[in-house]
Write an enzyme that holds these catalytic residues in place. Structure first.
Site, PDB file in Angstrom:
ATOM      1  CG  LEU A  46      -1.838   1.190   1.427  1.00  0.00           C
ATOM      2  CD1 LEU A  46      -2.920   1.211   0.347  1.00  0.00           C
ATOM      3  CD2 LEU A  46      -2.470   1.134   2.812  1.00  0.00           C
ATOM      4  CG  HIS A 113      -2.571  -4.452  -0.562  1.00  0.00           C
ATOM      5  ND1 HIS A 113      -3.348  -3.407  -1.020  1.00  0.00           N
ATOM      6  CD2 HIS A 113      -3.329  -5.560  -0.741  1.00  0.00           C
ATOM      7  CE1 HIS A 113      -4.511  -3.867  -1.449  1.00  0.00           C
ATOM      8  NE2 HIS A 113      -4.527  -5.176  -1.300  1.00  0.00           N
ATOM      9  CG  ASP A 240      13.462   4.488  10.230  1.00  0.00           C
ATOM     10  OD1 ASP A 240      12.718   5.390   9.779  1.00  0.00           O
ATOM     11  OD2 ASP A 240      13.489   3.339   9.761  1.00  0.00           O
ATOM     12  CG  ASP A 281      13.260  -1.978  10.083  1.00  0.00           C
ATOM     13  OD1 ASP A 281      13.624  -0.871   9.644  1.00  0.00           O
ATOM     14  OD2 ASP A 281      13.106  -2.210  11.295  1.00  0.00           O
ATOM     15  CG  ASP A 296      21.535  -6.382   5.410  1.00  0.00           C
ATOM     16  OD1 ASP A 296      20.452  -5.862   5.078  1.00  0.00           O
ATOM     17  OD2 ASP A 296      22.620  -6.071   4.897  1.00  0.00           O
TER      18      ASP A 296
END
Length: 313
Positions: A46, A113, A240, A281, A296
């Site tokens: 989305l 989504h 972040d 992430d 990672d």
């Protein structure tokens, strides 16, 4: 003293340089490591995009897969529309990819989504799909979508306002990514992502969906293999700016989640693991900022491509 500090500084510089090289060494190209039999098609979620202003939605992931042999395509479907509309768009792109590549099938990898979007294609055209991998997929609905629909019921003023704001956001995304020709309908997307909307979708496309609880679903259905993984942590990196919002949204679940989707809702087929990642992430956003002590995200995609390769996919 000067000599001591000089040696100390040189030692620290050497240690820093060696430490900096560690992740690079682990990320070195391994010829053929990701060389799947069938092309990999990445599908955004989305408010997503393929590439906007030079930034990949799957940040750094397509190049990492291509570097070691994979043929990778990044789909562009409506940023906000129903699963069925997005699924038909993806189906058309899959057919084009097969025509261009000469392959007979594709490996579909969907985030958020994008999970049910890829499942739609596998449901209506299983002969074109080798595998479906859902990452943080909204496979049994999102509590966040339920709450939004609750405060903005169909036909209400609040729905009109919310739809206007979402449409404005989609317009900006389209301008940045070149997807302005795609139809957008945020309310349809919202309905698809609710628990009720997901349940209706699953009545038609049940392949891989666990029948109860938080277990695994069927791994192989109609010749298509199903996989999933997800994140279960909302606050992962103090730098972040998106973490704060995901942290707040995560509080509404009352169970393990990535900020937008619960861990149980994300499960599909063979579940490959839960990670210290939030919803962004999972696609290595924002710009690679993540929990530095967790796996990672790029490595997970590389490992999965190798898994598909070993499985003959």
């Amino acid at each position: 003293m000067t000599g001591f500090f000089g040696r100390l500084l040189r030692g620290l510089a050497f240690a820093s340089a060696a430490f900096a090289l560690l992740p690079l060494h682990s990320a070195h190209a391994q010829s053929g490591y990701t060389q799947t039999r069938y092309p990999v098609v990445l599908v955004h979620g989305l408010f997503g995009f393929d590439n906007a202003l030079g930034v990949d939605y799957f940040y750094g992931i397509p190049d990492a897969l291509r570097r070691d042999g994979a043929k990778v395509y990044v789909a562009q479907v409506s940023a906000a529309n129903s699963t069925e509309v997005r699924g038909e768009q993806l189906l058309a792109q899959v057919k084009n990819i097969l025509a261009l590549s000469g392959a007979s099938k594709v490996n579909l990898v969907g985030h958020s989504h994008g999970g049910p979007t890829t499942r739609y294609v596998a449901g209506v055209a299983p002969q074109l799909v080798a595998s479906v991998t859902s990452i943080g997929g909204v496979n049994r609905g999102s509590r966040v979508a339920d709450i939004v629909r609750g405060v903005a019921p169909a036909g209400s003023v609040s729905e009109t306002l919310a739809n206007g704001a979402a449409t404005a956001l989609v317009t900006l995304i389209n301008l940045a990514s070149g997807g302005s020709s795609l139809p957008q309908l945020p309310t349809a997307a919202l309905d698809s992502l609710t628990t009720a909307g997901s349940a209706q979708f699953n009545q038609r496309f049940a392949a891989g969906v666990p029948t109860s609880g938080c277990g695994n679903g069927a791994e192989l259905v109609n010749g298509v293999r199903y996989y999933s993984w997800t994140g279960t942590k909302t606050l992962t990196n103090v730098f972040d700016v998106s973490d704060g919002a995901l942290g707040v949204l995560g509080l509404v679940f009352g169970e393990a989640n990535d900020g937008l989707v619960s861990a149980c809702s994300s499960r599909l087929g063979k579940h490959l693991g839960d990670y210290r990642q939030n919803h962004l992430d999972e696609v290595n956003q924002l710009l690679g900022l993540r929990d530095w002590f967790s796996t990672d995200p790029v490595t997970l995609y590389r490992q999965h491509a190798n898994r598909l390769k070993v499985a003959g996919l």
